[in-house]
Design a protein around this motif. Structure first.
Motif, PDB file in Angstrom:
ATOM      1  N   TYR A   1      -7.388   3.202   7.371  1.00  0.00           N
ATOM      2  CA  TYR A   1      -6.941   2.089   6.538  1.00  0.00           C
ATOM      3  C   TYR A   1      -5.430   2.117   6.616  1.00  0.00           C
ATOM      4  N   LEU A   2      -4.810   1.093   7.185  1.00  0.00           N
ATOM      5  CA  LEU A   2      -3.373   1.204   7.405  1.00  0.00           C
ATOM      6  C   LEU A   2      -2.568   0.285   6.499  1.00  0.00           C
ATOM      7  N   LEU A   3      -1.414   0.807   6.104  1.00  0.00           N
ATOM      8  CA  LEU A   3      -0.451   0.058   5.307  1.00  0.00           C
ATOM      9  C   LEU A   3       0.782  -0.211   6.157  1.00  0.00           C
ATOM     10  N   ASN A   4       1.273  -1.469   6.102  1.00  0.00           N
ATOM     11  CA  ASN A   4       2.500  -1.791   6.845  1.00  0.00           C
ATOM     12  C   ASN A   4       3.664  -0.958   6.346  1.00  0.00           C
ATOM     13  N   THR A   5       3.816  -0.955   5.030  1.00  0.00           N
ATOM     14  CA  THR A   5       4.865  -0.129   4.443  1.00  0.00           C
ATOM     15  C   THR A   5       4.277   0.571   3.245  1.00  0.00           C
ATOM     16  N   PHE A   6       4.858   1.712   2.930  1.00  0.00           N
ATOM     17  CA  PHE A   6       4.352   2.491   1.812  1.00  0.00           C
ATOM     18  C   PHE A   6       4.770   1.862   0.492  1.00  0.00           C
ATOM     19  N   ASN A   7       3.839   1.840  -0.434  1.00  0.00           N
ATOM     20  CA  ASN A   7       4.099   1.374  -1.787  1.00  0.00           C
ATOM     21  C   ASN A   7       3.168   2.187  -2.677  1.00  0.00           C
ATOM     22  N   ALA A   8       3.758   2.885  -3.651  1.00  0.00           N
ATOM     23  CA  ALA A   8       2.980   3.856  -4.433  1.00  0.00           C
ATOM     24  C   ALA A   8       1.818   3.196  -5.159  1.00  0.00           C
ATOM     25  N   LYS A   9       2.072   2.035  -5.740  1.00  0.00           N
ATOM     26  CA  LYS A   9       1.016   1.388  -6.507  1.00  0.00           C
ATOM     27  C   LYS A   9      -0.126   0.950  -5.579  1.00  0.00           C
ATOM     28  N   HIS A  10       0.261   0.353  -4.464  1.00  0.00           N
ATOM     29  CA  HIS A  10      -0.731  -0.107  -3.510  1.00  0.00           C
ATOM     30  C   HIS A  10      -1.577   1.074  -3.003  1.00  0.00           C
ATOM     31  N   ALA A  11      -0.909   2.157  -2.656  1.00  0.00           N
ATOM     32  CA  ALA A  11      -1.622   3.340  -2.153  1.00  0.00           C
ATOM     33  C   ALA A  11      -2.576   3.875  -3.227  1.00  0.00           C
ATOM     34  N   ASN A  12      -2.084   3.979  -4.458  1.00  0.00           N
ATOM     35  CA  ASN A  12      -2.950   4.463  -5.548  1.00  0.00           C
ATOM     36  C   ASN A  12      -4.148   3.541  -5.763  1.00  0.00           C
ATOM     37  N   ASP A  13      -3.904   2.232  -5.709  1.00  0.00           N
ATOM     38  CA  ASP A  13      -5.003   1.285  -5.911  1.00  0.00           C
ATOM     39  C   ASP A  13      -6.082   1.467  -4.846  1.00  0.00           C
ATOM     40  N   ILE A  14      -5.652   1.677  -3.612  1.00  0.00           N
ATOM     41  CA  ILE A  14      -6.626   1.857  -2.531  1.00  0.00           C
ATOM     42  C   ILE A  14      -7.435   3.138  -2.754  1.00  0.00           C
ATOM     43  N   ILE A  15      -6.752   4.192  -3.142  1.00  0.00           N
ATOM     44  CA  ILE A  15      -7.471   5.447  -3.401  1.00  0.00           C
ATOM     45  C   ILE A  15      -8.433   5.270  -4.574  1.00  0.00           C
ATOM     46  N   MET A  16      -7.961   4.617  -5.629  1.00  0.00           N
ATOM     47  CA  MET A  16      -8.815   4.411  -6.807  1.00  0.00           C
ATOM     48  C   MET A  16     -10.055   3.581  -6.470  1.00  0.00           C
ATOM     49  N   SER A  17      -9.947   2.724  -5.459  1.00  0.00           N
ATOM     50  CA  SER A  17     -11.095   1.887  -5.084  1.00  0.00           C
ATOM     51  C   SER A  17     -12.212   2.691  -4.434  1.00  0.00           C
ATOM     52  N   GLY A  18     -11.905   3.946  -4.052  1.00  0.00           N
ATOM     53  CA  GLY A  18     -12.921   4.805  -3.456  1.00  0.00           C
ATOM     54  C   GLY A  18     -13.166   4.546  -1.984  1.00  0.00           C
ATOM     55  N   ASN A  19     -12.324   3.722  -1.377  1.00  0.00           N
ATOM     56  CA  ASN A  19     -12.555   3.378   0.031  1.00  0.00           C
ATOM     57  C   ASN A  19     -11.917   4.323   1.036  1.00  0.00           C
ATOM     58  N   VAL A  20     -11.043   5.201   0.569  1.00  0.00           N
ATOM     59  CA  VAL A  20     -10.452   6.167   1.495  1.00  0.00           C
ATOM     60  C   VAL A  20     -10.702   7.570   0.972  1.00  0.00           C
ATOM     61  N   THR A  21     -10.774   8.533   1.899  1.00  0.00           N
ATOM     62  CA  THR A  21     -11.075   9.916   1.508  1.00  0.00           C
ATOM     63  C   THR A  21      -9.918  10.864   1.788  1.00  0.00           C
ATOM     64  N   MET A  22      -8.977  10.434   2.627  1.00  0.00           N
ATOM     65  CA  MET A  22      -7.853  11.312   2.960  1.00  0.00           C
ATOM     66  C   MET A  22      -6.592  10.467   3.115  1.00  0.00           C
ATOM     67  N   MET A  23      -5.438  11.137   2.985  1.00  0.00           N
ATOM     68  CA  MET A  23      -4.166  10.435   3.141  1.00  0.00           C
ATOM     69  C   MET A  23      -3.104  11.447   3.560  1.00  0.00           C
TER      70      MET A  23
ATOM     71  N   ASN B   1     -13.761  11.386  -7.004  1.00  0.00           N
ATOM     72  CA  ASN B   1     -14.127  12.645  -6.325  1.00  0.00           C
ATOM     73  C   ASN B   1     -14.231  12.507  -4.822  1.00  0.00           C
ATOM     74  N   THR B   2     -14.522  11.296  -4.374  1.00  0.00           N
ATOM     75  CA  THR B   2     -14.678  11.092  -2.938  1.00  0.00           C
ATOM     76  C   THR B   2     -13.353  11.263  -2.202  1.00  0.00           C
ATOM     77  N   PHE B   3     -12.238  11.132  -2.930  1.00  0.00           N
ATOM     78  CA  PHE B   3     -10.944  11.367  -2.291  1.00  0.00           C
ATOM     79  C   PHE B   3     -10.758  12.868  -2.153  1.00  0.00           C
ATOM     80  N   ARG B   4     -10.773  13.373  -0.899  1.00  0.00           N
ATOM     81  CA  ARG B   4     -10.886  14.815  -0.742  1.00  0.00           C
ATOM     82  C   ARG B   4      -9.697  15.515  -0.107  1.00  0.00           C
ATOM     83  N   CYS B   5      -8.702  14.771   0.369  1.00  0.00           N
ATOM     84  CA  CYS B   5      -7.574  15.455   1.011  1.00  0.00           C
ATOM     85  C   CYS B   5      -6.286  14.658   0.956  1.00  0.00           C
TER      86      CYS B   5
END
Lengths: 487, 487
Positions: free
Chosen positions: B213-235, B256-260
């Motif tokens: 799952y790629l982000l053009n530029t890093f943004n803390a809120k956006h990254a957190n939202d994606i993790i909270m959605s449960g769609n990614v497991t590592m970052m 919990n699915t976010f593992r790394c």
């Protein structure tokens, strides 16, 4: 890359406290396993084992066997793994052919030492030897031979398959890229370590840092109980084992944590696959052989419905093609299964000619027949025509024929596999008696028993007038079944 | 093993329907990605790109960038990945030094083509080219160069680090043997693909069959939202990113699915690690560099409490030692971190001498300082004294010094890192002015701006009477901080 750190040593360093192996009574961490392996390596050193020597091992599955294998690798010795079901005559043939330097046997076979010229020692005697400090292999060269296993071929003479550290390494890597890896993974090993299906579990264990739960002998109820306990996540089986487990399981359902039933050792009967589907057993069908250091092609369960009966697609680093009259076959066109990859053997011990025949341009000609569908899924139609698979054991007709032909009354002999509800297939023999001679089926069977492992004994030996042959007098084994008495 | 099947091609064959990449709007399966990559390879062919040529790529993270990288690999071209934050002068220096044959840039940098002699084309122009059929690389030779990334060193001249297919392959394998692999794994890529931390995610994706799952530029809120959605497991993150995410997260807890959460790019501040522990963020600290194709040493979270601050142990195929005055250091004794493994670079492009200095006997001398404890856990004390890490970007004092020294009024220059609450470190310069000359801090800064990327600009330039030097007149950078005005 031509070397890796010594696998168990690296594991003992990286993940010392994880459980490496357990048999339900004793369990050992990677650090404890390493410690014991160093001790055993030092005992082997006082026996006189040196780097590069071939050491034959005749043992049943238990933790000590795991330790002896690793200990021999710590010394850089080559481990010849032998099938405990073979007769002492068959075993000694391997020792002589391989020029093994030592023979280490479980105590129950102590007397076998008398039947061979190779220095023999029991595990028990070896354990009593003093330890002698020595330099251990800190790294494994991927091109070095780690293990040898004998298989037979069309000639009937068993050949030693050379398995390098690289073959085992890449087999483990190909498998992890397909099956994945979880912290809680534990592999139930109920297949013998002297077969590549069992040995590869041990190799994966030290490469992955994964636990192995080992069974001395397979027992369907015991295996089911262990799976039901939730302590194992994967298991390797052949059809005969899986059938017994499915029957024994009854209405129970395996826990969700059990994620892979790796089914190899020959084509799987469809009713069995359908029964597994109904019980939601996550079956991964696989196709592989001693020459490919286990799995070569594996079907993921996401395809278990749509591709029922297929062995799947090659593992990531491997390649597959079907060859027909020197060209690549089209989809659905049956031909010889030809495979390539870093898990494929370098060849056969002391058999440059057989090696050249089997491996051409890096491709292994398996002799097995199959086809791929339009998506590239492999369907194995038949293991090579001269191979009988009986309860996961490979049996080569030519080997049995050679024994029969050695009987003074036998003029011609032909062996083929016939269906068997329990074992999948069993061997069945047909002989033509020399003019003027007389012999009974019972006498021939008794004669075979002296020279062949039990599982290789023909279920029946029919005395016939002639055997089916081509114009050039070549035996046509697939036509032998026509000689069976009509029922 | 010296070759593998082409990674993306093999994935498109083995697992065609899995999601390969997504940016939240568009998502592509491995089959779709492959199809698009073939198209792009055919467009590159009509541009004239040939096997073995170096093609520089100046792009921001997006799916098209992923496709261009793979398309160049399909043609057997070598991809030079460039930091988009560099000035056109710095970029052209890399083009000239590497003798790049082509320069492909995002549309926003179309005018850069005027500043270089290397044929330049924008992604948009390239997309409009016709497709021209060509032969694609069916296999990747592990010894071939896949990518080049420039890093600087003590001399101030950036060097092109050669990354082979084998380096990327083994990095991915070492990582999977440590982090494991699950069917539902998806890696959030918010670090740039022109850094090895980002590129290695793409390599793992095609080797594992794992989604990115790629982000053009890093943004803390956006990254957190994606993790909270449960769609990614590592970052993958660097400290500055993680700090912003932890601040932004507030009282929420990742699923919990976010593992790394793989934390690299320099030593991590302890308060940050403690905050992550409190929020149960599964941080894996790691130590690696461009020369090791990302991770070399990684701390598993099972040790995140007991070994807080450690970078962990080497990945399975890798080795590590601490060297002090030509011998291996004892536990807790600080020395140079020296590493070995199949993920370690062959060396620097066109720099045989620098390569010989850095890699001796297969061991890479990192110049970084650290120690191992009695269990073998690595603690990185300091990246090499001349390296400033600012928000995950490496900055080399010598490079800034060289720019300052090129100013007509400057006689001597010294640069060092000073602490910064947001970026970890920022560069700070000290210059001695030539007798009779005059120049202001503002003038020097303006001069630097013409030649250095923004993130490399000294936060302050102090004019001083002399710089700390050894008896042999060598600059002692670590003593520069003493010249800072007392606060």
């Amino acid at each position: 890359m031509d070397k890796t750190p010594n696998w168990l040593m690296q594991r003992a360093f990286l993940t010392p406290n994880r459980i490496a192996t357990s048999d339900g009574v004793v369990q050992k961490t990677f650090a404890e396993l390493h410690e014991e392996v160093v001790k055993k390596a030092e005992k082997l050193t006082s026996l006189g084992v040196r780097k590069g020597e071939i050491v034959a091992l005749l043992m049943r599955n238990r933790i000590e066997m795991v330790e002896w294998i690793h200990a021999l690798h710590y010394l850089g010795a080559v481990v010849l793994l032998q099938n405990v079901r073979l007769t002492v005559r068959e075993l000694d043939w391997q020792l002589q052919d391989s020029q093994a330097r030592w023979w280490i046997v479980d105590d129950e076979w102590a007397q076998y030492g008398e039947a061979t010229s190779v220095p023999t020692v029991t595990a028990n005697e070896l354990t009593k030897l003093p330890q002698k400090e020595t330099s251990l292999q800190q790294e494994y060269a991927l091109d070095d031979i780690a293990t040898i296993m004998y298989t037979s071929g069309t000639t009937g003479k068993p050949k030693g398959v050379l398995q390098t550290y690289g073959n085992h390494w890449w087999s483990a890597i190909g498998s992890v890229l397909n099956l994945g890896l979880r912290e809680d993974d534990c592999w139930l090993a109920a297949v013998p370590f002297f077969h590549v299906s069992g040995l590869s579990i041990l190799m994966r264990s030290v490469i992955y840092g994964m636990s192995v739960y080992l069974l001395n002998t397979f027992n369907a109820k015991h295996a089911n109980d262990i799976i039901m306990s939730g302590n194992v996540t994967m298991m390797s089986v052949v059809s005969a084992m899986l059938q017994q487990m499915v029957d024994e399981l009854g209405d129970r359902v395996y826990p969700n944590t059990f994620r892979c039933m790796l089914l190899g050792g020959g084509p799987a009967p469809k009713p069995l696959l359908e029964a597994c589907r109904a019980k939601r057993i996550p079956v991964y069908q696989t196709y592989g052989m001693t020459e490919t250091a286990s799995q070569m092609v594996t079907l993921a369960p996401e395809y278990s419905l749509s591709k029922l009966g297929s062995a799947g697609k090659p593992l990531f680093p491997a390649q597959l093609r079907i060859e027909l009259e020197g060209r690549e076959a089209r989809a659905y066109e049956a031909g010889e299964i030809v495979v390539k990859g870093p898990n494929v053997t370098k060849g056969y011990l002391h058999r440059p000619e057989a090696t050249k025949r089997a491996i051409r341009d890096g491709w292994l000609y398996t002799g097995d027949i199959g086809y791929v569908d339009d998506e590239g899924f492999l369907y194995v139609l038949d293991r090579r025509s001269d191979l009988i698979i009986s309860g996961g054991e490979n049996i080569y007709p030519a080997e049995i024929e050679a024994v029969l032909l050695a009987h003074e009354a036998v003029e011609e002999a032909g062996v083929t596999g016939i269906e068997d509800s329990r074992w999948g297939q069993v061997p069945c023999a047909f002989v033509k008696i020399k003019e003027g001679s007389h012999v009974t089926e019972e006498q021939l069977l008794a004669f075979c028993k002296q020279q062949l492992a039990n599982y290789k004994l023909p279920k029946r030996i029919y005395i016939v007038d002639h055997l089916p042959r081509t114009a050039s007098q070549k035996l046509v084994r697939r036509e032998l079944v026509r000689l069976l008495p009509k029922i």
